[in-house]
Design an enzyme around this catalytic site. Structure first.
Site, PDB file in Angstrom:
ATOM      1  N   LYS A   8     -63.506 -12.911-108.247  1.00  0.00           N
ATOM      2  CA  LYS A   8     -62.645 -13.337-107.131  1.00  0.00           C
ATOM      3  C   LYS A   8     -61.364 -12.498-107.114  1.00  0.00           C
ATOM      4  O   LYS A   8     -60.932 -12.026-106.062  1.00  0.00           O
ATOM      5  CB  LYS A   8     -62.311 -14.833-107.271  1.00  0.00           C
ATOM      6  CG  LYS A   8     -63.501 -15.742-106.980  1.00  0.00           C
ATOM      7  CD  LYS A   8     -63.228 -17.201-107.344  1.00  0.00           C
ATOM      8  CE  LYS A   8     -64.521 -18.017-107.168  1.00  0.00           C
ATOM      9  NZ  LYS A   8     -64.368 -19.437-107.523  1.00  0.00           N
ATOM     10  N   GLN A  16     -60.311 -23.246-110.688  1.00  0.00           N
ATOM     11  CA  GLN A  16     -61.735 -23.028-110.971  1.00  0.00           C
ATOM     12  C   GLN A  16     -62.365 -24.262-111.620  1.00  0.00           C
ATOM     13  O   GLN A  16     -61.811 -24.835-112.557  1.00  0.00           O
ATOM     14  CB  GLN A  16     -61.900 -21.792-111.869  1.00  0.00           C
ATOM     15  CG  GLN A  16     -63.339 -21.386-112.131  1.00  0.00           C
ATOM     16  CD  GLN A  16     -64.069 -20.871-110.888  1.00  0.00           C
ATOM     17  OE1 GLN A  16     -63.449 -20.455-109.914  1.00  0.00           O
ATOM     18  NE2 GLN A  16     -65.379 -20.904-110.925  1.00  0.00           N
ATOM     19  N   ASP A  70     -60.467 -23.689-101.184  1.00  0.00           N
ATOM     20  CA  ASP A  70     -61.824 -24.116-101.560  1.00  0.00           C
ATOM     21  C   ASP A  70     -62.371 -25.142-100.562  1.00  0.00           C
ATOM     22  O   ASP A  70     -63.585 -25.364-100.516  1.00  0.00           O
ATOM     23  CB  ASP A  70     -61.811 -24.781-102.949  1.00  0.00           C
ATOM     24  CG  ASP A  70     -62.176 -23.818-104.070  1.00  0.00           C
ATOM     25  OD1 ASP A  70     -63.017 -22.929-103.821  1.00  0.00           O
ATOM     26  OD2 ASP A  70     -61.649 -23.976-105.182  1.00  0.00           O
TER      27      ASP A  70
HETATM   28  N1  GUN Z   1     -66.886 -23.248-109.672  1.00  0.00           N
HETATM   29  C1  GUN Z   1     -68.047 -22.745-109.178  1.00  0.00           C
HETATM   30  N2  GUN Z   1     -67.894 -22.431-107.874  1.00  0.00           N
HETATM   31  C2  GUN Z   1     -66.611 -22.722-107.547  1.00  0.00           C
HETATM   32  C3  GUN Z   1     -65.851 -22.594-106.352  1.00  0.00           C
HETATM   33  O1  GUN Z   1     -66.329 -22.165-105.301  1.00  0.00           O
HETATM   34  N3  GUN Z   1     -64.543 -22.992-106.421  1.00  0.00           N
HETATM   35  C4  GUN Z   1     -64.004 -23.497-107.563  1.00  0.00           C
HETATM   36  N4  GUN Z   1     -62.722 -23.873-107.527  1.00  0.00           N
HETATM   37  N5  GUN Z   1     -64.676 -23.635-108.687  1.00  0.00           N
HETATM   38  C5  GUN Z   1     -65.972 -23.244-108.677  1.00  0.00           C
END
Ligand code: GUN
Length: 283
Positions: free
Chosen positions: A53, A97, A120
């Site tokens: 990311k 995350q 998110d």
């Molecule tokens: N863990 C796995 N996928 C995601 C996501 O899209 N966002 C977040 N915050 N955690 C994750």
């Protein structure tokens, strides 16, 4: 029939070029779009996702701030960090995350994120906006699936879409996005008897279960659009989705591969959400 592959990598490249242009336009106005990524603990998969990311932000004109904390971080300290990021005008999006270490309350942390920075789309406010059709930040994975379906030229109006999986992060928002696009939507899950009865009626199937082999060739209507959200490993350790790709691709009209389908689109839609949030903040 042999399905056409929906290339998520190529679609991502196209959409990310648009993100780069929008980021440059903001920068020309003196606004640097900023995403804060918060990682707590040492889950190796999370570390890889977070790195991808951050790298994607760097490549597309978004400033990213990565904050990493030990697994022993307290709830109070994490909430204080989120509050500080909420008040930081240089930060337009906040991503904590998941999964968090077990002693932390993920729901409370998500709810602490300012709705305008919830890139998110996991908060109750964002979920409510999606539910009621108000504009807002949509969860990245289902938003990416919609772009993949759109890229096939399929008009969803009046089509039957079957979502397999009912998670808050993928299954439920996916169903709402399909509904908003005027599809007739069925949500199947672990308690659904005879899944094939439903999927055989589907013009579009989105598989988001997290278990391989959930959708096989005999469960798919010829010509259907099949979107595979799963990320699993086969017995040889090779990456695979929820869909039996070899079999289903002989029946479906369109299918996403794993890897190279939904995966790159999730990060792309996170970038899009960050730009949306930054543009809204900039007015
Ligand atoms: N863990 C796995 N996928 C995601 C996501 O899209 N966002 C977040 N915050 N955690 C994750």
């Amino acid at each position: 029939m042999t399905a056409r592959i929906i290339d998520g990598t190529a679609l991502s490249r196209h959409l990310r070029a648009g993100v780069g242009e929008r980021a440059a336009a903001l920068r020309a106005r003196g606004v640097i779009p900023g995403l804060a990524v918060v990682l707590v603990g040492d889950d190796p998969a999370s570390a890889v996702y977070v790195r991808n990311k951050v790298k994607a932000c760097e490549q597309h004109g978004i400033r990213s701030v990565l904050e990493t904390y030990p697994a022993t971080m307290t709830q109070a300290d994490l909430l204080a960090r989120v509050e500080a990021l909420n008040g930081d005008p240089a930060i337009h999006g906040i991503l904590v995350q998941m999964p968090l270490p077990r002693h932390l309350d993920a729901h409370a942390v998500i709810e602490a994120i300012a709705p305008a920075k919830d890139v998110d789309g996991f908060s109750v406010a964002s979920a409510g906006e999606l539910m009621t059709g108000l504009p807002g930040l949509r969860p990245a994975t289902p938003a990416g699936c919609m772009k993949l379906i759109e890229s096939t030229g399929t008009d969803l109006r009046g089509k039957h879409a079957v979502v397999i999986g009912r998670s808050n992060t993928v299954g439920k928002p996916m169903a709402l996005l399909l509904l908003q696009a005027n599809a007739t939507v069925t949500v199947c899950h672990s308690a659904t008897p005879d899944l094939g009865t439903f999927t055989r009626q589907a013009d579009v199937v989105v598989a988001a279960v997290g278990r391989r082999g959930v959708l096989r060739a005999d469960m798919v209507k010829p010509g259907a659009v099949v979107i595979d959200v799963g990320i699993n490993r086969d017995e040889g350790g090779k990456l695979c989705g929820d869909v039996d790709f070899a079999g289903v691709s002989q029946v479906a009209g369109y299918i996403t591969p794993v890897p190279g389908g939904v995966g790159p689109m999730t990060i792309t839609m996170l970038l899009v959400n960050t730009l949306d949030a930054a543009e809204r903040a900039a007015g």
